[in-house]
Design an enzyme around this catalytic site. Sequence first.
Site, PDB file in Angstrom:
ATOM      1  N   TRP A  60      55.620  20.530  55.393  1.00  0.00           N
ATOM      2  CA  TRP A  60      56.567  21.297  54.583  1.00  0.00           C
ATOM      3  C   TRP A  60      57.339  20.317  53.684  1.00  0.00           C
ATOM      4  O   TRP A  60      57.793  19.266  54.147  1.00  0.00           O
ATOM      5  CB  TRP A  60      57.552  22.057  55.493  1.00  0.00           C
ATOM      6  CG  TRP A  60      58.608  22.744  54.678  1.00  0.00           C
ATOM      7  CD1 TRP A  60      58.528  23.976  54.130  1.00  0.00           C
ATOM      8  CD2 TRP A  60      59.872  22.196  54.276  1.00  0.00           C
ATOM      9  NE1 TRP A  60      59.658  24.251  53.401  1.00  0.00           N
ATOM     10  CE2 TRP A  60      60.504  23.175  53.472  1.00  0.00           C
ATOM     11  CE3 TRP A  60      60.517  20.984  54.499  1.00  0.00           C
ATOM     12  CZ2 TRP A  60      61.763  22.970  52.906  1.00  0.00           C
ATOM     13  CZ3 TRP A  60      61.767  20.790  53.923  1.00  0.00           C
ATOM     14  CH2 TRP A  60      62.385  21.776  53.140  1.00  0.00           C
ATOM     15  N   ASP A  67      64.902  37.113  45.280  1.00  0.00           N
ATOM     16  CA  ASP A  67      64.251  36.506  46.446  1.00  0.00           C
ATOM     17  C   ASP A  67      64.736  37.174  47.732  1.00  0.00           C
ATOM     18  O   ASP A  67      65.308  38.268  47.726  1.00  0.00           O
ATOM     19  CB  ASP A  67      64.496  34.981  46.440  1.00  0.00           C
ATOM     20  CG  ASP A  67      63.352  34.205  47.087  1.00  0.00           C
ATOM     21  OD1 ASP A  67      63.322  34.102  48.326  1.00  0.00           O
ATOM     22  OD2 ASP A  67      62.474  33.700  46.356  1.00  0.00           O
ATOM     23  N   ASP A  68      64.512  36.506  48.831  1.00  0.00           N
ATOM     24  CA  ASP A  68      64.804  37.015  50.180  1.00  0.00           C
ATOM     25  C   ASP A  68      66.258  37.496  50.302  1.00  0.00           C
ATOM     26  O   ASP A  68      67.158  36.909  49.688  1.00  0.00           O
ATOM     27  CB  ASP A  68      64.556  35.854  51.155  1.00  0.00           C
ATOM     28  CG  ASP A  68      64.469  36.318  52.582  1.00  0.00           C
ATOM     29  OD1 ASP A  68      64.631  37.516  52.839  1.00  0.00           O
ATOM     30  OD2 ASP A  68      64.224  35.447  53.445  1.00  0.00           O
ATOM     31  N   LYS A 108      56.623  38.048  44.580  1.00  0.00           N
ATOM     32  CA  LYS A 108      56.446  36.776  45.292  1.00  0.00           C
ATOM     33  C   LYS A 108      56.168  37.125  46.750  1.00  0.00           C
ATOM     34  O   LYS A 108      57.033  37.654  47.439  1.00  0.00           O
ATOM     35  CB  LYS A 108      57.716  35.927  45.177  1.00  0.00           C
ATOM     36  CG  LYS A 108      57.666  34.617  45.969  1.00  0.00           C
ATOM     37  CD  LYS A 108      58.935  33.804  45.725  1.00  0.00           C
ATOM     38  CE  LYS A 108      59.047  32.605  46.647  1.00  0.00           C
ATOM     39  NZ  LYS A 108      60.353  31.941  46.532  1.00  0.00           N
ATOM     40  N   ASP A 157      55.514  35.991  50.319  1.00  0.00           N
ATOM     41  CA  ASP A 157      55.772  34.817  51.150  1.00  0.00           C
ATOM     42  C   ASP A 157      55.111  34.957  52.520  1.00  0.00           C
ATOM     43  O   ASP A 157      54.689  36.046  52.921  1.00  0.00           O
ATOM     44  CB  ASP A 157      57.296  34.657  51.296  1.00  0.00           C
ATOM     45  CG  ASP A 157      57.712  33.214  51.504  1.00  0.00           C
ATOM     46  OD1 ASP A 157      56.855  32.383  51.841  1.00  0.00           O
ATOM     47  OD2 ASP A 157      58.919  32.919  51.330  1.00  0.00           O
ATOM     48  N   MET A 158      55.056  33.872  53.265  1.00  0.00           N
ATOM     49  CA  MET A 158      54.472  33.863  54.613  1.00  0.00           C
ATOM     50  C   MET A 158      55.042  32.630  55.300  1.00  0.00           C
ATOM     51  O   MET A 158      54.695  31.524  54.924  1.00  0.00           O
ATOM     52  CB  MET A 158      52.951  33.759  54.488  1.00  0.00           C
ATOM     53  CG  MET A 158      52.145  34.059  55.705  1.00  0.00           C
ATOM     54  SD  MET A 158      52.254  32.894  57.048  1.00  0.00           S
ATOM     55  CE  MET A 158      51.887  31.341  56.275  1.00  0.00           C
ATOM     56  N   ASN A 159      55.937  32.853  56.250  1.00  0.00           N
ATOM     57  CA  ASN A 159      56.742  31.725  56.729  1.00  0.00           C
ATOM     58  C   ASN A 159      56.557  31.327  58.187  1.00  0.00           C
ATOM     59  O   ASN A 159      57.479  30.785  58.788  1.00  0.00           O
ATOM     60  CB  ASN A 159      58.227  32.017  56.491  1.00  0.00           C
ATOM     61  CG  ASN A 159      58.619  31.802  55.043  1.00  0.00           C
ATOM     62  OD1 ASN A 159      58.371  30.753  54.478  1.00  0.00           O
ATOM     63  ND2 ASN A 159      59.213  32.806  54.430  1.00  0.00           N
ATOM     64  N   ASP A 188      58.595  24.143  48.577  1.00  0.00           N
ATOM     65  CA  ASP A 188      60.037  24.390  48.603  1.00  0.00           C
ATOM     66  C   ASP A 188      60.803  23.168  48.125  1.00  0.00           C
ATOM     67  O   ASP A 188      62.010  23.236  47.887  1.00  0.00           O
ATOM     68  CB  ASP A 188      60.496  24.735  50.026  1.00  0.00           C
ATOM     69  CG  ASP A 188      60.285  26.205  50.333  1.00  0.00           C
ATOM     70  OD1 ASP A 188      59.981  26.972  49.405  1.00  0.00           O
ATOM     71  OD2 ASP A 188      60.424  26.581  51.513  1.00  0.00           O
TER      72      ASP A 188
HETATM   73  C1  GLA Z   1      60.397  30.431  51.924  1.00  0.00           C
HETATM   74  C2  GLA Z   1      60.020  30.256  50.477  1.00  0.00           C
HETATM   75  C3  GLA Z   1      61.260  30.089  49.632  1.00  0.00           C
HETATM   76  C4  GLA Z   1      62.164  31.282  49.809  1.00  0.00           C
HETATM   77  C5  GLA Z   1      62.469  31.493  51.282  1.00  0.00           C
HETATM   78  C6  GLA Z   1      63.193  32.792  51.513  1.00  0.00           C
HETATM   79  O1  GLA Z   1      60.930  29.264  52.452  1.00  0.00           O
HETATM   80  O2  GLA Z   1      59.165  29.178  50.324  1.00  0.00           O
HETATM   81  O3  GLA Z   1      60.912  29.919  48.281  1.00  0.00           O
HETATM   82  O4  GLA Z   1      61.534  32.414  49.270  1.00  0.00           O
HETATM   83  O5  GLA Z   1      61.294  31.520  52.079  1.00  0.00           O
HETATM   84  O6  GLA Z   1      63.453  33.026  52.836  1.00  0.00           O
END
Ligand code: GLA
Length: 735
Positions: free
Chosen positions: A198, A365-366, A475, A477-479, A547
């Site tokens: 990361w 975003d989130d 966007k 995402d997948m975290n 990120d």
């Molecule tokens: C991940 C993405 C970020 C942002 C956060 C939001 O880390 O890579 O760009 O969108 O999630 O929780």
Amino acid sequence: MAIVYHEAARTFHLYNGQISYIIEVMPNGMLKNVYYGKRIHDREDYSYQGNDGFLMHGVCSVDGGLALQHQRQEYPAPGIGDFRESAFLLRQENGSHISRFVYSYHTIYEGKRPLEHLPATYVEEKREATSIDIVLYDNVTDTELILTYTIYEDLAVITRSARFLQKGEEKVVLEKALSACVDFPDKDFEMVHLSGAWGRERQIKIRKLEEGTQSIDSIRGVSGAEHNPFVALKRLSTTEFTGEVYGFSFVYSGNFLAKVEVTPHEITRVILGINPYNFAWPLKKGDSFQTPEVVMVYSEEGLNGMSRIFHKLYASRLVRGEWRDRERPILINNWEATYFDFDEEKILSIAEKAKEAGIELFVLDDGWYGERNIDDRSLGDWYPNPKKLPHGVSGLSEKVEALGLKFGIWIEPEMTNKNSDLYRAHPDWIISTPDRYESMCRTQHILDYSRPEVVDYIFGLLDKLITESKISYVKWDMNRYMSEAYSRTATADKQGMVMHKHILGVYSLYERLIRKHPKILFESCASGGARFDPGMLFYAPQTWCSDNTDAAERLKIQYGTSLVYPLRSMGAHVSASPNHQVNRVTSIETRANVAFFGAFGYELDLNKLSEEELKTVKEQIAFYKKNRRLFQFGEFLRIRSPFEGNVTSWIVTGPEKKEAIAAYYQVLNVANGPWIKVKLAGLDPDLFYRVSYEDKVYEMYGTEIMQIGIPVDRKEFTKKGDFASLLFLITAKES
Ligand code: GLA
């Protein structure tokens, strides 16, 4: 036809103007890998080359004399005398793992067929490529194995995949099914791969091959930040510009294995495919299993030569939809500007400023849904938080559009938190193993996309969200990575299907959303760049690179990413200084000079910039708009590597090399350093160019720019301090 079959010698020759790939059916019916590389003459028979290796102590022979453990092969079988990594493993009902697939027949056809339910490169017209299905057969299990190859007409590209088809009554289990194997006759290579973590994804790693195995892989359920599903073999003398290189890129977003094995007789096996870890695919009569695709690129013009081919292929024949050929919008994303702390008013104040600066798209975003004020809750509750967004996403999107910006939104569809309405209603929908601890990662869990009802439910929510609001961009995402992989509804014999079926579920959701909403631009993301792979590019034309938005760190990340992926697929934003990931202070100029070489945007609160900085931002945006075609659709060349020193440089050139923009970056300042001559590449040696940077203008021939270099005054340059950069604008003069 770019594929010929020579009947007498049972030899296949796949070739175009640049490459040859030759396969022979050995006397025992197995497939031999004769040659892969620069184009050679076609002839009836290459059998004078004989077989590799001979029988002596320690060598098992098959069929009266073939030393399989030395033989170069196309799709090697396990357990019959080749002791290297096999391409597959098929378990019979009696527990045996032995099988022997021999040539049965083949079909050569124009064009390229899509792979069912899987991402793959494609053709628009049949004449762009020729394909062959070589069908092999194992008579004990009554199973067919179809090896598919495609050669592109105008690119040094061959794609490969394999399909198993169970014809017989016996229930077999495929415990391993890789996509491609190439055996090279020597080991004089270095292995190149992109590894990291990361915040420092896709760092270039190079190591000399030695006897034994070296591999990169993922068993994380996604391709991952640790290793990209790509490996290349380059000659020891190969540079960015000269020398042979073979690139292998896996069009898949889940577990993978890319292994390079060198034998003591110096044969090098490169083998790639889905990682056999936790993989077992039962096949009963009529069932088949299709492997994903491996894309093989050959170049004798160094790593840049290889990248140029990958860029061209992926930008034009992997990415789909209307955004494939459209200039990408300049966006602003509120993540680093606000994190979870925002409401409609704050968002609109950023959007207003963005509009004023010339930005085209606002991305929320989130944090906009459920009770998402912290990252331990609400994933899966894809409806707006009325406290933050009193007019919902639809109301906000309308207001943003009224300002003259497009509106985009962040989602993370594959996930849920235990603290969510979704989980409370469906606790068995997450991937987890009964009676075992459920590992957490960012306090979240993966929804079991191997179950169609889960995918259907999420599709319903997202489709509603998109339909009800004015959304132009998503966007996705997948975290988190996958652990305790197990599906609560699959029977014991189907658990080995779960990790692959999950990825197929992700692909199917993407496909349904894209088909229903073809105008939306998707950008994939996974904690930054943990799923920057060709599989994703088939659905989402852009990927958030990392990120880590620090300009100095981004040099390495973007340089490494460019080995395989085109500039316009790389999300790259200017963020605040000091940087949020490394606390580094860099100038707004250098931040933009790095982000320009990608799908450009901003990720900060413009209201917090000084007047001076805001003015610069406006200029940057105007500059990018003017040169967007060049940045996003030009030909990109790496010149000096951040992995080798203090200086990085690269260039992007336009049609017929009549215009170009090059960049020069110096990470740390140097006192009393050497005179700077910026030598570029990729220009037309005979064109006479106008070269400008800052207040300097030169007129130089291409030869001068590439051989002598553009002069830069070290004393002036030193005044810029650390993290300095220059952009060179280069245009051909009329006469
Ligand atoms: C991940 C993405 C970020 C942002 C956060 C939001 O880390 O890579 O760009 O969108 O999630 O929780």
